[in-house]
Structures are given as C-alpha cells and as structure tokens.
Enzyme design. Structure first.
Site, PDB file in Angstrom:
ATOM      1  N   HIS A  62      -0.099  -3.365   5.939  1.00 34.92           N
ATOM      2  CA  HIS A  62       1.299  -2.934   6.000  1.00 34.92           C
ATOM      3  C   HIS A  62       1.756  -2.558   7.406  1.00 34.92           C
ATOM      4  CE1 HIS A  62       0.408  -1.395   1.654  1.00 34.92           C
ATOM      5  NE2 HIS A  62       0.534  -2.709   1.692  1.00 34.92           N
ATOM      6  N   ASP A  66       3.116   2.754   7.730  1.00 32.74           N
ATOM      7  CA  ASP A  66       2.653   3.460   6.536  1.00 32.74           C
ATOM      8  C   ASP A  66       2.220   4.884   6.841  1.00 32.74           C
ATOM      9  OD1 ASP A  66       3.131   1.532   4.642  1.00 32.74           O
ATOM     10  OD2 ASP A  66       1.062   1.437   3.926  1.00 32.74           O
ATOM     11  N   TYR A 183      -4.378 -10.011  -6.539  1.00 35.78           N
ATOM     12  CA  TYR A 183      -2.972  -9.806  -6.236  1.00 35.78           C
ATOM     13  C   TYR A 183      -2.168 -11.085  -6.461  1.00 35.78           C
ATOM     14  CZ  TYR A 183      -3.664  -5.263  -3.902  1.00 35.78           C
ATOM     15  OH  TYR A 183      -3.937  -3.945  -3.617  1.00 35.78           O
ATOM     16  N   LYS A 217      -9.171  -4.587  -8.908  1.00 34.05           N
ATOM     17  CA  LYS A 217      -8.037  -3.693  -8.667  1.00 34.05           C
ATOM     18  C   LYS A 217      -6.761  -4.422  -9.087  1.00 34.05           C
ATOM     19  CE  LYS A 217      -5.302  -1.422  -5.082  1.00 34.05           C
ATOM     20  NZ  LYS A 217      -4.938  -1.449  -3.646  1.00 34.05           N
TER      21      LYS A 217
END
Length: 314
Positions: A62, A66, A183, A217
């Site tokens: 990111h 962040d 993802y 995840k």
C-alpha cells in the site's frame, strides 16, 4: 421467473453447520510441516489450535501512507514488540524486514516469511505478485511458514500458479507450511461483481485447497450484487451463512479472515472476530486494525481478541 429464482435458492441452500473444522490432527502433512504448524498453533498465541497473526506487508502493498495515522508504526520494531508482548501466533512480513529486524526477536515469535508482493502503483487489472524471496530464505531465517499471494482470476494468474508450483515443491521438500493470501483481482473479477463478493471469496477459498495451501487468508464476503454469476446472483444469505459457506469451501485448509481497514470501534472489531470463529475459522490476520492504534490500545485489543479465540479450541 419467480419460480426459477426459488429453485436456484433451494439448489444452493446454505451448508449445514459442522464442528469438523480443520485442525492439526486432521491434516495430512509431513513431520516438518507438523512441527512448524504446532509451534504457531500451540506453542505461541492462544495455544489452543487457533491463530492470531500480525501481518506487516502493507508498506510494500500500500505504500508509506498506511503509516500516516500512527507514525510510530513506521518503525518495524513497533510491530515486533506488539507481536511478542501480545503473544501473537506469528508475524508475517517480507524478507527485507525479516533480515533487518528479526535478530532481537528470534525464537520469541514465529515468522511467516512473505515470498512475493507488489506495489499498488499500477492498477489491478492484470495483477501479478512477483517472487522476492525463496523457501530457502525462509529456512535460513528460521521461519515457521511461508506466505504466498495468488491473485485469483487475474489475467496473469497463470504466472502466480506456476510460481506457486515451485514454492509448493520446495515446501514439501523442506517441510514448510504455505499460507496463501488468496486475493481475487483483475478485470474479470471486477466484471463479475468485484473482489469482495461471495462469488469471488468462495472461489478463492476453493482454489486454496485445490492448489495445496495449508492456511488461507480471506476477506469476509459481502452481500452479492447483480453482476455476480449464478447461482450467487440469486443467493440471499445473512453474513454468518456466507462466512460458513466460504470456510466450508476451503475444506481442509485452515482459514484466517482479514481485518481489512482500521475500525476505530474496538467492539466492532471483536464482534467480527467472534463471527469469524463461530463460522469455523481457525483465526484472524489483523494488521492495520492493530498497529494503527497506539501501542497500549493495540495491546489491549489484542488481549480481547485472545479471549475470543480461547473459547474456540480446535
């Protein structure tokens, strides 16, 4: 049309709740993997077969922004101290941070070495996560697992799957568990409703088992919209049923749900954790929801999460 929709809904009725969630005892893994998984599941963290993982890959994924809400968190020592004092099951980060900051914490908190990653400067239309470290690096650094991001549905997912094949083979040879960041990304995913839909998250959960992950995840699935393919488009399920469906699709892969963006309300965070565990998750991987708070606040919230996980022995 109404009759057809009702038929679809009956055909995809929510799976019945089961207590046979994945546990270390149920997994068919090598002795090396079993030892490393045991350290994360029972020697650290809640110690009852559940997992609380603290990730720190956001600086790469990111960018430095962040850390703006909590400048103290820019120093990686902040997260390591939180992982140790908060008794996390593991800390997850890339090779550079592991090499530079792990020395003082070796043996005190398990390491999940993230093997790939990318910046968010380019758009995600053709997302791919290139390798930046190896399973041998993980062994050298004393890791108890490796992390691997696969962008499910991306036009370049073939690159990720081929990279994963080599990583998986090395992990089998060296007895290293794989934690998959599954993802959904890319133009095709966006065209089918987006990365957060039940369709996308459910597919990602199944992919994790099909391709050999030990832990996955995922993100909490949102309510689907009109762009999702059938039968998801007609499916109407409350949040707990969506969570159970995704966990079931992961099969014998342990599921960690992501914390996502920071929520300021501690009670909202703990309610999420409780719902994930009730749905059969093995635990949580919470980064920004922890280390964007002050150290004392993050430690207090971590202890609340531990109390919830303590009620869900696996």
């Amino acid at each position: 049309m109404k009759r057809k929709s009702q038929s679809v809904l009956r055909a995809v009725a929510a799976p019945e709740k089961t207590t046979a969630w994945p546990s270390l005892a149920s997994l068919s893994v090598s002795h090396g993997k079993r030892v490393r998984l045991w350290r994360m599941l029972y020697a650290h963290g809640p110690g009852n077969g559940t997992l609380a993982v603290l990730p720190l890959d956001q600086g790469l994924e990111h960018g430095p922004t962040d850390f703006f809400p909590n400048p103290a968190a820019l120093d990686t020592d902040f997260q390591f101290r939180l992982a140790v004092e908060g008794d996390y099951s593991a800390i997850a980060l890339g090779v550079g941070l592991a090499e530079k900051y792990m020395k003082e914490y070796c043996g005190r908190v398990p390491l999940i070495l993230k093997l790939n990653g990318k910046t968010n400067i380019a758009d995600d239309g053709e997302a791919v996560s290139p390798l930046s470290a190896s399973v041998e690096d993980a062994v050298r650094l004393g890791a108890d697992a490796v992390g691997f991001t696969l962008y499910v549905g991306s036009p370049r997912e073939d690159v990720g799957i081929r990279d994963l094949q080599k990583v998986r083979q090395d992990c089998e040879r060296l007895g290293m568990p794989i934690v998959m960041w599954a993802y959904p990304r890319g133009r095709a995913i966006n065209a089918k409703g987006g990365k957060g839909t039940l369709f996308a998250q459910d597919y990602a959960a199944r992919v994790s088992e099909e391709l050999g992950a030990d832990i996955v995840k995922l993100h909490e699935p949102e309510e689907d919209n009109e762009r999702s393919p059938e039968p998801y488009r007609s499916l109407r399920e409350p949040a707990p049923a969506r969570l159970r469906r995704v966990v079931r699709s992961a099969g014998r892969v342990m599921v960690l749900f992501s914390g996502g963006v920071k929520q300021d309300n501690d009670a909202a965070v703990t309610r999420k954790v409780a719902s994930y565990m009730d749905a059969g998750a093995t635990g949580v991987m919470f980064g920004r929801n922890m280390w964007l708070r002050s150290f004392d606040q993050a430690l207090a919230l971590t202890r609340q999460v531990h109390r919830i996980l303590a009620r869900h022995s696996r």
